[in-house]
Design an enzyme around this catalytic site. Structure first.
Site, PDB file in Angstrom:
ATOM      1  N   GLU A 105     -65.854 -13.900  30.857  1.00 50.49           N
ATOM      2  CA  GLU A 105     -66.898 -14.295  30.866  1.00 50.49           C
ATOM      3  C   GLU A 105     -68.087 -14.067  29.721  1.00 50.49           C
ATOM      4  OE1 GLU A 105     -68.253 -11.972  34.565  1.00 50.49           O
ATOM      5  OE2 GLU A 105     -67.800 -13.647  36.036  1.00 50.49           O
TER       6      GLU A 105
ATOM      7  N   GLU B  19     -46.547  -2.475  36.367  1.00 53.09           N
ATOM      8  CA  GLU B  19     -47.501  -1.255  35.883  1.00 53.09           C
ATOM      9  C   GLU B  19     -46.622  -0.055  35.880  1.00 53.09           C
ATOM     10  OE1 GLU B  19     -49.040   1.460  39.684  1.00 53.09           O
ATOM     11  OE2 GLU B  19     -49.992  -0.525  39.549  1.00 53.09           O
TER      12      GLU B  19
END
Length: 299
Positions: A84, A115
């Site tokens: 963004e 992960e």
């Protein structure tokens, strides 16, 4: 065997022990009450957040990059914040980068085992050429995600600046960061679902880091996003409104000036406030390191 009992985000919330028996209104009410705790908990760690804002600004000012590293929800939030920044602040996609365990696929689908790999983090960071000029911020609600630990260890090894955001006390990732943030929103409404309060606190903090660094880089004038990239009709109008609010001219003159500088609101504002042409405005901004306020004539 991982002992999850010591991790705050894995504890049970005493206020929602009968969550499965609650009405829709009761669920919404208790979630709203708990979300308020998330915001309050961020207020308790403003000093380290401010330090990380300063470090992010210094990194970007010296042509380094801010890189968010995480898995699952934490990783997605890092990618979201990074993605963004270009349209909001007119910066290159290389200024803020989100790296998530499992790659782009993990944005919509869980990638099994990603992960848990320290080596994968090192591989991912090498692929984007992490270096000493950069700032790596590790994100892990639990504070113990191996992928994030591996990334921070590698960053420290090559002399890269580091930060961390965890939602658990004495987090493992905190020990590896130059600036560590441990925000404590408390146990989740739905036990272990860290996309809730933990995710909310991380999103709030990432908002502060990127926005704060960009403000210090001169990406706003007063409280206006003067470097917005007008990629659609709505944003063209926003650019016009920004110029009007910053200078007091009407829409006709705002549009006229914006057309002279490819609809770059910051340049248009400087042109109007300093009564100069595009070239002169551009030179003034260069000398002012992008800060409109520093281009204004002294009285």
């Amino acid at each position: 065997m991982i002992n999850l009992n010591k991790i705050m985000t894995e504890n049970r919330n005493p206020k929602t022990m009968h969550l499965d028996k609650m009405s829709s209104l009761e669920i919404a009410t208790v979630m709203n009450q708990e979300d308020q705790k998330a915001s309050k908990s961020v207020g308790n760690v403003l000093k380290p957040i401010a330090k990380l804002i300063d470090l992010a600004y210094e990194t970007i000012f010296h042509n380094g990059r801010v890189i968010y590293l995480g898995a699952g929800t934490s990783g997605r939030l890092g990618v979201l914040d990074a993605s963004e920044c270009p349209p909001t602040f007119g910066v290159s996609p290389d200024v803020f980068i989100g790296v998530i365990a499992g790659g782009n696929k993990a944005l919509t689908t869980a990638v099994e085992g990603a992960e848990d790999s320290k080596e994968l983090a090192v591989k991912n960071l090498k692929s984007i050429k992490l270096n000493k000029k950069d700032l790596l911020i590790g994100l892990a609600a639990s504070g113990r995600t191996p992928y994030v630990i591996g990334g921070l260890e590698y960053a420290n090894k090559i002399g890269c600046k580091t930060g961390s955001i965890a939602c658990s006390k004495n987090a493992e990732i905190s020990k590896l960061a130059n600036i560590a943030i441990e925000v404590m929103p408390g146990p989740e409404v739905l036990t272990g679902s860290t996309r809730l309060k933990a995710g909310t606190t991380q999103k709030l903090i990432l908002n502060m880091i990127s926005t704060g660094a960009m403000i210090k880089m001169g990406k706003c004038y007063q409280n206006l996003m003067v470097d917005v990239v007008p990629t659609n009709k709505k944003l063209h109008i926003r650019a016009e409104n920004i110029v009007m609010m910053a200078t007091g001219v009407d829409r006709v003159n705002a549009i006229k000036t914006l057309k002279q500088c490819n609809y770059h609101a910051k340049t248009a504002v400087v042109m109007i406030l300093n009564k100069c042409n595009k070239k002169e405005a551009t030179n003034k901004l260069v000398k002012a390191n992008g800060h409109i306020k520093n281009t204004l004539r002294r009285k």
